[in-house]
Scaffold this motif. Structure first.
Motif, PDB file in Angstrom:
ATOM      1  N   GLU A  99      49.000  33.521  63.754  1.00  0.00           N
ATOM      2  CA  GLU A  99      48.854  34.021  62.408  1.00  0.00           C
ATOM      3  C   GLU A  99      48.670  35.355  62.312  1.00  0.00           C
ATOM      4  O   GLU A  99      48.843  36.046  61.223  1.00  0.00           O
ATOM      5  CB  GLU A  99      47.638  33.098  62.118  1.00  0.00           C
ATOM      6  N   ILE A 100      47.891  36.010  63.326  1.00  0.00           N
ATOM      7  CA  ILE A 100      47.714  37.330  63.074  1.00  0.00           C
ATOM      8  C   ILE A 100      48.731  38.387  63.111  1.00  0.00           C
ATOM      9  O   ILE A 100      49.022  39.064  62.518  1.00  0.00           O
ATOM     10  CB  ILE A 100      46.754  37.713  64.270  1.00  0.00           C
ATOM     11  N   GLU A 103      50.530  37.972  59.745  1.00  0.00           N
ATOM     12  CA  GLU A 103      49.847  38.582  58.643  1.00  0.00           C
ATOM     13  C   GLU A 103      49.525  40.014  58.672  1.00  0.00           C
ATOM     14  O   GLU A 103      49.377  40.633  57.963  1.00  0.00           O
ATOM     15  CB  GLU A 103      48.718  37.810  58.111  1.00  0.00           C
ATOM     16  N   THR A 104      49.551  40.599  59.950  1.00  0.00           N
ATOM     17  CA  THR A 104      49.304  41.855  60.473  1.00  0.00           C
ATOM     18  C   THR A 104      50.035  42.652  61.134  1.00  0.00           C
ATOM     19  O   THR A 104      50.538  42.010  62.139  1.00  0.00           O
ATOM     20  CB  THR A 104      47.838  41.833  61.008  1.00  0.00           C
ATOM     21  N   GLN A 111      41.945  42.800  60.153  1.00  0.00           N
ATOM     22  CA  GLN A 111      40.464  42.446  59.739  1.00  0.00           C
ATOM     23  C   GLN A 111      40.034  41.429  60.728  1.00  0.00           C
ATOM     24  O   GLN A 111      40.198  40.136  60.596  1.00  0.00           O
ATOM     25  CB  GLN A 111      40.693  42.202  58.370  1.00  0.00           C
ATOM     26  N   ASP A 113      37.250  40.001  61.210  1.00  0.00           N
ATOM     27  CA  ASP A 113      36.096  38.768  60.433  1.00  0.00           C
ATOM     28  C   ASP A 113      36.741  37.456  60.260  1.00  0.00           C
ATOM     29  O   ASP A 113      36.399  36.376  60.683  1.00  0.00           O
ATOM     30  CB  ASP A 113      35.304  39.352  59.358  1.00  0.00           C
ATOM     31  N   ARG A 114      37.964  37.841  59.417  1.00  0.00           N
ATOM     32  CA  ARG A 114      38.835  36.271  59.062  1.00  0.00           C
ATOM     33  C   ARG A 114      39.240  35.452  60.477  1.00  0.00           C
ATOM     34  O   ARG A 114      39.029  34.347  60.415  1.00  0.00           O
ATOM     35  CB  ARG A 114      39.816  36.736  58.414  1.00  0.00           C
ATOM     36  N   TYR A 115      39.840  36.191  61.380  1.00  0.00           N
ATOM     37  CA  TYR A 115      40.268  35.688  62.601  1.00  0.00           C
ATOM     38  C   TYR A 115      39.086  35.185  63.618  1.00  0.00           C
ATOM     39  O   TYR A 115      39.327  34.128  64.429  1.00  0.00           O
ATOM     40  CB  TYR A 115      41.411  36.656  63.304  1.00  0.00           C
ATOM     41  N   GLU A 117      36.411  33.941  62.477  1.00  0.00           N
ATOM     42  CA  GLU A 117      35.968  32.718  61.823  1.00  0.00           C
ATOM     43  C   GLU A 117      36.835  31.711  61.988  1.00  0.00           C
ATOM     44  O   GLU A 117      36.474  30.509  62.270  1.00  0.00           O
ATOM     45  CB  GLU A 117      35.797  32.971  60.179  1.00  0.00           C
ATOM     46  N   LEU A 118      38.217  31.652  62.235  1.00  0.00           N
ATOM     47  CA  LEU A 118      39.190  30.796  62.342  1.00  0.00           C
ATOM     48  C   LEU A 118      39.094  30.487  64.087  1.00  0.00           C
ATOM     49  O   LEU A 118      39.011  29.133  64.141  1.00  0.00           O
ATOM     50  CB  LEU A 118      40.710  31.623  62.523  1.00  0.00           C
TER      51      LEU A 118
END
Length: 158
Positions: A99-100, A103-104, A111, A113-115, A117-118
């Motif tokens: 996913e990283i 998306e990046t 970013q 924090d989002r990952y 949290e995942l």
């Protein structure tokens, strides 16, 4: 047999063999001059330790098995459970990596924090928090045998 023979036959390097001896997993006979004399039994024991370590079994569990205080099948079941959990955690981490990647495109744009949290999501079950007393020892030197060239000046320059 001497250390060089046991290294060759076991596929373990000298530092690892000495570490296992220090940890009490191996107790070779000593000759009159203090040299270690490894037996065929020591070689078989090293091979068993090598196998179980490659299966990620902790030294404490191996020690219990050697002493006869551990139930072999129960410890193997526990190891299977641990390896399955590692596989599950690894698969989830791989999905987050994917996913990283999707998306990046750049480290500076990441970013976290989002990952992070995942990674704490429902699919990921982190190991229980380990207190300082229960913390495992750092892994022993478990390396593939490295052949070093003999250099006549090495000792002189050291």
């Amino acid at each position: 047999m001497k250390i060089q023979q046991i290294e060759t036959l076991s596929g373990l390097d000298r530092a690892t063999i000495r570490y296992y001896e220090k940890e009490g997993l191996l107790n070779p006979h000593r000759t009159e001059n203090g040299y270690r004399d490894y037996s065929d039994t020591d070689l078989e024991e090293l091979k068993k330790i090598k196998l179980l370590r490659q299966l990620d079994m902790p030294l404490d569990s191996i020690r219990k098995l050697q002493q006869g205080s551990g139930d072999f099948l129960a410890l193997m079941d526990e190891q299977i459970h641990i390896l399955r959990r590692h596989i599950k955690e690894g698969q989830w981490a791989m999905e987050v990596c994917q996913e990283i990647r999707n998306e990046t495109r750049d480290y500076k744009m990441l970013q976290p924090d989002r990952y992070l949290e995942l990674l704490r999501g429902p699919q990921y079950e982190p190991q229980q928090t380990i207190t300082k007393q229960e913390a495992p020892k750092p892994p022993e030197p478990f390396r593939e045998k490295i052949r070093r060239e003999v250099h006549p000046w090495r000792r002189f320059l050291a």
